[in-house]
Design an enzyme around this catalytic site. Structure first.
Site, PDB file in Angstrom:
ATOM      1  N   LYS A  77      28.349   6.732  44.603  1.00  0.00           N
ATOM      2  CA  LYS A  77      28.268   7.095  46.011  1.00  0.00           C
ATOM      3  C   LYS A  77      26.789   7.168  46.380  1.00  0.00           C
ATOM      4  O   LYS A  77      25.968   7.652  45.583  1.00  0.00           O
ATOM      5  CB  LYS A  77      28.948   8.453  46.219  1.00  0.00           C
ATOM      6  CG  LYS A  77      29.011   8.921  47.672  1.00  0.00           C
ATOM      7  CD  LYS A  77      29.782  10.243  47.787  1.00  0.00           C
ATOM      8  CE  LYS A  77      29.903  10.712  49.231  1.00  0.00           C
ATOM      9  NZ  LYS A  77      30.636  11.984  49.355  1.00  0.00           N
ATOM     10  N   SER A 152      34.418  12.130  52.824  1.00  0.00           N
ATOM     11  CA  SER A 152      33.267  11.291  53.035  1.00  0.00           C
ATOM     12  C   SER A 152      33.058  10.198  51.977  1.00  0.00           C
ATOM     13  O   SER A 152      32.315   9.243  52.233  1.00  0.00           O
ATOM     14  CB  SER A 152      32.011  12.170  53.070  1.00  0.00           C
ATOM     15  OG  SER A 152      31.765  12.747  51.801  1.00  0.00           O
ATOM     16  N   SER A 176      36.153  15.719  50.164  1.00  0.00           N
ATOM     17  CA  SER A 176      35.576  14.375  50.256  1.00  0.00           C
ATOM     18  C   SER A 176      35.836  13.451  49.067  1.00  0.00           C
ATOM     19  O   SER A 176      35.533  12.261  49.133  1.00  0.00           O
ATOM     20  CB  SER A 176      34.068  14.466  50.475  1.00  0.00           C
ATOM     21  OG  SER A 176      33.798  14.806  51.808  1.00  0.00           O
TER      22      SER A 176
END
Lengths: 485, 95
Positions: A77, A152, A176
């Protein structure tokens, strides 16, 4: 084809010499090139570095010094600092930021011999539940490209679901990892707060943020967590505890397991199709010998309000470091210092980030601290105690990961509060610091549904065991969206 | 809980956030909605409940006061918008 294999299967193939890491890495890079224009799941692809890392991994495998993860491609990420590689956190503020050091998680996974394919798209500064707040544009859900992947960690979830990478890292502040895993039909684990180092993981809400693995299966997540977890002196809230081998208990039978079903997780607001899938998963556990017990987590309805004080307050403080002076975006031709701060921040941050900074600034401003932040921390303890009481009675808690399946892009962007409510079942787990996992459990209207399993602190082994046993009995985790098969 | 345009401007100033005049009404209405959501907290009596800062109630860890990190100023300043002689440059503060 390699992309349909799990990480564990690829690991065996590498060890047996059936494929080299260079071949594997090249095949996933080819898939990213072929498919990612439909998804926008990557911000940066690091092809050259990946192939160089793969070559080194192949040498390790040949010399007999490889571990189970050596030579496995994966993605980070874009919230994890990667030395000499752009680390944007999904923001214009960091569009020009080349991290000068590695996050501990990045270091640990590189030490395990893993090969980084690139950095995945995400909501700006991890603030969002749909991946629509990214400066780099929304990520699309591989099951329906008009729908969001969740957020997210939306880029990580979508890229694993489309099999553009065998695994990815994520971070989870209010859901997330688990919510996008649920919406994309993959397995995602949020470990106990303090289990995985936050050093070099760009901070959103420091008392809630936790990194974790996202992959096809619980077994893969166990292998990844083995590499990610552990004490780090550079993270002041890291836990000084030994890390068990998370694969050791995977095959344990679950007969006699006590599963708590909180009535608050099955009430108003839960989509009927999602409820049906989750209930079927629970029936499956019953058939496997588990005992189902009705429980209550009476303060569940307060989790979202409490979170939207604690998280913005901590974010307003953490994001004060982005001032246009030391790194990141700086506005053109500032008139004076105040203008430099205000325009650099005003132009560098997107709308949702600005909203949350303002909520946090308000909650922490003179005269409001007791009414907001202190009150929220008191309620946070009450929410946490609900879980403690429940775990006196049951081994784990089950429910939906998200109240619905993936919604359409644009559907909730003008209504932040309705967006916030899509994390209603995941947020309390962060407030209490507990580990939670989302496991693919079926489909509603052709879109994936995740089952959330919550355990007591430090009980990741049990979560992974319970999820793995379910995946031995079902094949929901093996489903691949048609366009990416 | 309802925030007006003046309050939004004041908060934005406290946070050193430049916001467009044309966006202020949107911020006012969204921030008010968020504060309405948050106001649900007031329905619960929390007297005598100790606040919770760390999920494991762990205090701050201490260590011996020794230098562990090496100085990497040059490397870190390479990514700065503007530096000179090892210093970060900003617009003139004192005349």
């Amino acid at each position: 084809m390699y992309h349909t294999k799990t990480l564990a299967e690829l690991s065996s193939m590498l060890a047996a010499g059936k494929v080299s890491s260079v071949e594997l890495t090249q095949s996933f890079i080819d898939r990213i090139k072929q498919h990612d224009s439909d998804l926008n799941s990557f911000i940066t692809v690091t092809e050259e570095q990946a192939l160089a890392q793969a070559k080194l991994a192949d040498e390790k495998i040949q010399s007999g010094t490889a571990g189970p993860l050596t030579g496995i491609p994966f993605a980070h990420k874009d919230i994890f600092c990667t030395q000499d590689v752009k680390t944007s956190c999904g923001s214009k503020m960091l569009d020009n930021f080349i991290a000068p050091y590695n996050a501990t998680v990045v270091e640990k996974m590189a030490d395990a011999g893993m090969v980084m394919l690139g950095k995945t798209n995400m909501d700006e500064f991890a603030m969002g539940s749909s991946n629509e707040t990214s400066y780099y544009g929304p990520v699309r859900n591989p099951w329906n490209t008009n729908a969001v992947p969740g957020g997210s960690s939306g880029g990580s979830a979508a890229s694993v679901a489309a099999r553009l990478t065998p695994a990815a890292t994520g971070t989870d502040t209010g859901g997330s990892i688990r919510q996008p895993a649920s919406l994309c039909g993959i397995t995602g684990l949020k470990p106990t707060y303090g289990r995985v180092s936050r050093y070099g993981m760009i901070a959103f809400a420091s008392s809630l943020d936790q990194g974790g693995p996202m992959a096809q299966t619980a077994e893969d997540c166990a292998l990844l967590l083995n590499a990610m977890a552990g004490f780090d002196r550079r993270d002041s809230t890291s836990l000084e505890l030994d890390v068990p081998d998370y694969t050791a208990d995977l095959s344990k039978a679950i007969k006699g397991l006590k599963i708590g079903l909180p009535k608050e997780y099955f009430g108003e607001g839960l989509d009927a199709g999602v409820a049906e899938v989750v209930n079927q998963a629970i029936q499956q556990y019953k058939a496997m010998g588990a005992e189902i017990i009705d429980i209550s987590l009476p303060n569940t309805h307060l989790a979202v309000p409490v979170y939207y004080v604690v998280a913005p307050a901590e974010c307003s403080s953490n994001l004060s470091r982005f001032d246009g002076v030391r790194f990141g975006y700086r506005c053109e031709a500032p008139r004076d210092l105040e203008d430099l701060y205000k325009r650099s921040r005003g132009e560098g941050f997107g709308t949702e980030v600005k909203r949350r900074i303002m909520v946090g600034t308000y909650a922490l401003s003179a005269g409001y601290y007791d009414a907001y932040y202190l009150k929220a921390q008191q309620l946070r303890r009450m929410i946490s105690e609900d879980f403690s009481k429940a775990f006196e009675q049951v081994d784990v808690i089950m429910g939906p990961s998200s109240p619905g399946t993936a919604f359409n892009i644009g559907e909730k962007t003008n209504d932040p509060v309705s967006m916030y409510l899509s994390d209603i079942y995941t947020i309390a787990v962060n407030l209490a610091g507990l580990p939670g996992i989302s496991v693919p459990a079926g489909f509603s209207n052709n879109m994936p549904v995740g089952l959330q399993i919550i355990a007591n602190s430090f009980d990741e082994s049990r979560l992974l065991n319970i999820a793995h046993q379910y995946q031995l009995a079902t094949d929901w985790h093996k489903q691949i969206p048609k366009a990416f098969a | 809980m309802s925030l007006g345009p003046d309050e939004v401007k004041k908060i934005a100033h406290l946070a050193r956030l430049g916001i467009n005049e044309s966006d202020i009404d949107d911020y006012a209405s969204n921030l008010s909605n968020i504060l309405d959501l948050v106001a649900q907290m007031n329905s619960i009596d929390t007297r005598n409940v100790p606040p919770m800062a760390h999920p494991q109630d762990v205090g701050q860890r201490l260590r011996a006061d020794e230098v562990l990190e090496e100085n990497q100023r040059d490397r870190f300043q390479k990514i700065a918008p503007q530096t000179e002689n090892g210093l970060y440059l900003v617009p003139k503060v004192i005349e």
